[in-house]
Structures are given as structure tokens and as C-alpha cells.
Motif scaffolding. Structure first.
Motif, PDB file in Angstrom:
ATOM      1  N   VAL A 144       0.862  -1.251  -0.001  1.00  0.00           N
ATOM      2  CA  VAL A 144      -0.017   0.097  -0.070  1.00  0.00           C
ATOM      3  C   VAL A 144       0.861   1.115  -0.118  1.00  0.00           C
ATOM      4  O   VAL A 144       1.979   1.078   0.731  1.00  0.00           O
ATOM      5  CB  VAL A 144      -0.823   0.065   1.183  1.00  0.00           C
ATOM      6  CG1 VAL A 144      -0.321   0.117   2.725  1.00  0.00           C
ATOM      7  CG2 VAL A 144      -2.026   1.312   1.000  1.00  0.00           C
ATOM      8  N   THR A 145       0.409   2.282  -0.767  1.00  0.00           N
ATOM      9  CA  THR A 145       1.325   3.399  -1.227  1.00  0.00           C
ATOM     10  C   THR A 145       0.156   4.411  -1.424  1.00  0.00           C
ATOM     11  O   THR A 145      -0.868   4.303  -1.680  1.00  0.00           O
ATOM     12  CB  THR A 145       2.366   3.520  -1.912  1.00  0.00           C
ATOM     13  OG1 THR A 145       1.892   3.454  -3.134  1.00  0.00           O
ATOM     14  CG2 THR A 145       3.381   2.055  -1.838  1.00  0.00           C
ATOM     15  N   LYS A 146       1.023   5.789  -1.218  1.00  0.00           N
ATOM     16  CA  LYS A 146       0.259   6.878  -1.711  1.00  0.00           C
ATOM     17  C   LYS A 146       0.545   7.121  -3.345  1.00  0.00           C
ATOM     18  O   LYS A 146       0.005   7.996  -4.052  1.00  0.00           O
ATOM     19  CB  LYS A 146       0.572   8.127  -0.928  1.00  0.00           C
ATOM     20  CG  LYS A 146      -0.090   8.281   0.373  1.00  0.00           C
ATOM     21  CD  LYS A 146      -1.649   8.534   0.119  1.00  0.00           C
ATOM     22  CE  LYS A 146      -2.284   9.581   1.314  1.00  0.00           C
ATOM     23  NZ  LYS A 146      -3.763   9.921   1.046  1.00  0.00           N
ATOM     24  N   ARG A 147       1.544   6.543  -3.721  1.00  0.00           N
ATOM     25  CA  ARG A 147       2.039   6.815  -5.098  1.00  0.00           C
ATOM     26  C   ARG A 147       1.718   5.474  -5.935  1.00  0.00           C
ATOM     27  O   ARG A 147       1.713   4.388  -5.515  1.00  0.00           O
ATOM     28  CB  ARG A 147       3.569   6.857  -5.252  1.00  0.00           C
ATOM     29  CG  ARG A 147       4.062   8.032  -4.414  1.00  0.00           C
ATOM     30  CD  ARG A 147       5.477   8.055  -4.422  1.00  0.00           C
ATOM     31  NE  ARG A 147       5.963   9.428  -3.891  1.00  0.00           N
ATOM     32  CZ  ARG A 147       7.230   9.612  -3.663  1.00  0.00           C
ATOM     33  NH1 ARG A 147       8.260   9.157  -4.304  1.00  0.00           N
ATOM     34  NH2 ARG A 147       7.586  10.888  -3.023  1.00  0.00           N
ATOM     35  N   ARG A 148       1.381   5.899  -7.034  1.00  0.00           N
ATOM     36  CA  ARG A 148       0.629   4.899  -8.012  1.00  0.00           C
ATOM     37  C   ARG A 148       1.788   4.346  -9.150  1.00  0.00           C
ATOM     38  O   ARG A 148       1.961   3.213  -9.329  1.00  0.00           O
ATOM     39  CB  ARG A 148      -0.609   5.349  -8.651  1.00  0.00           C
ATOM     40  CG  ARG A 148      -1.100   4.150  -9.381  1.00  0.00           C
ATOM     41  CD  ARG A 148      -2.628   4.915  -9.956  1.00  0.00           C
ATOM     42  NE  ARG A 148      -3.490   3.943 -10.661  1.00  0.00           N
ATOM     43  CZ  ARG A 148      -3.526   3.330 -11.932  1.00  0.00           C
ATOM     44  NH1 ARG A 148      -2.863   4.137 -12.770  1.00  0.00           N
ATOM     45  NH2 ARG A 148      -4.242   2.433 -12.414  1.00  0.00           N
ATOM     46  N   ASP A 149       2.270   5.383  -9.763  1.00  0.00           N
ATOM     47  CA  ASP A 149       2.719   4.958 -11.221  1.00  0.00           C
ATOM     48  C   ASP A 149       4.156   4.166 -11.091  1.00  0.00           C
ATOM     49  O   ASP A 149       4.331   3.011 -11.773  1.00  0.00           O
ATOM     50  CB  ASP A 149       3.031   6.309 -12.053  1.00  0.00           C
ATOM     51  CG  ASP A 149       1.874   6.903 -12.606  1.00  0.00           C
ATOM     52  OD1 ASP A 149       0.648   6.184 -12.593  1.00  0.00           O
ATOM     53  OD2 ASP A 149       2.115   7.927 -12.824  1.00  0.00           O
ATOM     54  N   GLY A 169      -8.299   6.709  -0.311  1.00  0.00           N
ATOM     55  CA  GLY A 169      -7.066   7.542  -0.597  1.00  0.00           C
ATOM     56  C   GLY A 169      -5.715   6.835  -0.917  1.00  0.00           C
ATOM     57  O   GLY A 169      -4.539   7.734  -1.196  1.00  0.00           O
ATOM     58  N   TYR A 170      -5.677   5.438  -0.546  1.00  0.00           N
ATOM     59  CA  TYR A 170      -4.517   4.953  -0.963  1.00  0.00           C
ATOM     60  C   TYR A 170      -4.646   3.968  -2.063  1.00  0.00           C
ATOM     61  O   TYR A 170      -5.628   3.644  -2.359  1.00  0.00           O
ATOM     62  CB  TYR A 170      -4.311   4.058   0.215  1.00  0.00           C
ATOM     63  CG  TYR A 170      -3.764   4.736   1.432  1.00  0.00           C
ATOM     64  CD1 TYR A 170      -2.541   5.395   1.960  1.00  0.00           C
ATOM     65  CD2 TYR A 170      -4.821   5.492   2.224  1.00  0.00           C
ATOM     66  CE1 TYR A 170      -2.117   5.991   2.968  1.00  0.00           C
ATOM     67  CE2 TYR A 170      -4.429   6.224   3.583  1.00  0.00           C
ATOM     68  CZ  TYR A 170      -3.037   6.603   3.874  1.00  0.00           C
ATOM     69  OH  TYR A 170      -3.045   7.283   4.791  1.00  0.00           O
ATOM     70  N   TYR A 171      -3.444   3.583  -2.549  1.00  0.00           N
ATOM     71  CA  TYR A 171      -3.407   2.508  -3.806  1.00  0.00           C
ATOM     72  C   TYR A 171      -2.744   1.149  -3.179  1.00  0.00           C
ATOM     73  O   TYR A 171      -1.759   1.179  -2.304  1.00  0.00           O
ATOM     74  CB  TYR A 171      -2.576   2.959  -4.888  1.00  0.00           C
ATOM     75  CG  TYR A 171      -2.753   4.320  -5.555  1.00  0.00           C
ATOM     76  CD1 TYR A 171      -3.994   4.210  -6.508  1.00  0.00           C
ATOM     77  CD2 TYR A 171      -2.219   5.555  -5.342  1.00  0.00           C
ATOM     78  CE1 TYR A 171      -4.389   5.481  -6.884  1.00  0.00           C
ATOM     79  CE2 TYR A 171      -2.612   6.564  -6.091  1.00  0.00           C
ATOM     80  CZ  TYR A 171      -3.783   6.413  -6.591  1.00  0.00           C
ATOM     81  OH  TYR A 171      -4.132   7.715  -7.298  1.00  0.00           O
TER      82      TYR A 171
END
Length: 192
Positions: A144-149, A169-171
């Protein structure tokens, strides 16, 4: 001390200043756990365990002898051990380890991690690349992170694919090991 109930399991967790999310259960971690199904007998690694929420939940649901927890921070390891005893799963394996450095364990069904957010992605890169080889075929890495790409691209390069869910709000990334070696042997996606 914080109390949290996840998947019908109530846990009491000691925390400390300097540990990740010392005041309450982290929303990203809870988002990740909401996307994971545990079953008795599953072999689980909590990679970067902090105070132990993820690994202790897994120990309650999968059996304490099936769970390994590790962290690079000696304080986190000490508190996770205390929390394991406090929550009745003192038989869980908890190790001081920089990523996989001090772990020999393999054949995991699940590797779960809320990696530190760093701009150079060095920790996450090591978790993903080394984690692939610690999973059994059919095993899954869940992060799990806040960054996607960056995470999406790295997980696709290593695993050949990834499922992504946006929760609170998390990925939450779920990648399954389907082969004996990386999907892209270099570990990077080739751009056209």
C-alpha cells in the motif's frame, strides 16, 4: 497503547514515538488489510512490521507458526515482540532485518508491506525484487502506498501484472508470482 479491530480480531498494541503511526492504526495499512483474505495455514511475511499490526492479525487468522515479521528498527522489533505476547501469539517469528537481509524464509503465500515513502524508491525496489523470489508460485505481494505509477510499473516489470485498488485515498497493489523468474529479466519496463 492503541486498540484496533480488523476482520473481527481485536488487538491491543503498544507503540512508541519514532515508530510509524504511533497514535493510531495507519489508514493505509487498514486499507491494505481490507483487500486481503487470510486463511488458516497461509504462510505470511509482514515486511517492515513496525509495532506489529499486520503480522499479529495474520498470526491470529493463519496460525502464529505461519507468520514471520521483520523490521530494520530494533525498537519496532522489541515492541512487536511485546505486542505478540500481549495478544496471545508469542510463537510468531520476529526478526531484526533490513528488508530480507537476515531472513532465510521462503515459500510465502503472502508478503504484506506498507513501505517507507522515499523519493529514490530504493527500499521499495529491494522489497519487490527480493520479495518475488520469497513467494511460492501463486503467492502474492500486497503493498500500500500513496504513489501509483512507479509501483505499478515496477510490479508489472517483476511480476508481469498487478491489480490496483484505490481505497480511502491509498493505492493497494496485489501482484501474484506466476513464474520462476522475473517477467522482464532486467526488472524494468521497456519504453517504446
Amino acid at each position: 497503547m492503541i486498540g484496533v479491530e480488523v476482520k473481527g480480531v481485536a488487538l491491543r498494541l503498544e507503540t512508541a514515538p519514532g515508530l510509524f503511526s504511533p497514535q493510531r492504526a495507519d489508514r493505509g495499512t487498514l486499507a491494505m488489510l481490507s483487500a486481503v483474505d487470510f486463511a488458516p495455514g497461509m504462510k505470511v511475511l509482514d515486511l517492515g512490521c513496525g509495532c506489529g499490526l499486520v503480522g499479529l492479525l495474520a498470526a491470529k487468522l493463519c496460525g502464529e507458526g505461519n507468520v514471520v515479521m521483520c523490521d530494520v528498527d530494533p525498537l519496532a522489533v522489541d515492541i512487536a515482540r511485546k505486542n505478540a505476547e500481549r495478544n496471545g501469539v508469542g510463537g510468531v517469528k520476529i526478526a531484526l532485518s533490513d528488508g530480507f537481509g537476515a531472513l532465510d524464509d521462503t515459500g510465502f503465500d503472502l508478503i504484506l508491506s506498507n513501505p517507507p515513502y522515499q523519493s529514490d524508491f530504493a527500499v521499495a525496489r529491494g522489497f519487490i525484487e527480493k520479495g518475488f523470489n520469497r513467494l511460492k508460485i501463486g503467492g502474492r505481494m500486497v503493498m500500500v502506498t500513496k504513489r501509483r505509477d512507479w509501483y505499478r510499473n515496477k510490479l508489472i516489470a517483476i511480476f508481469g501484472g498487478v491489480k490496483i485498488r484505490e481505497i480511502d485515498g491509498y493505492y493497494v497493489f496485489m501482484a501474484e508470482r506466476r513464474a520462476m523468474r522475473y517477467a522482464n529479466r532486467s526488472g524494468f519496463i521497456k519504453r517504446r
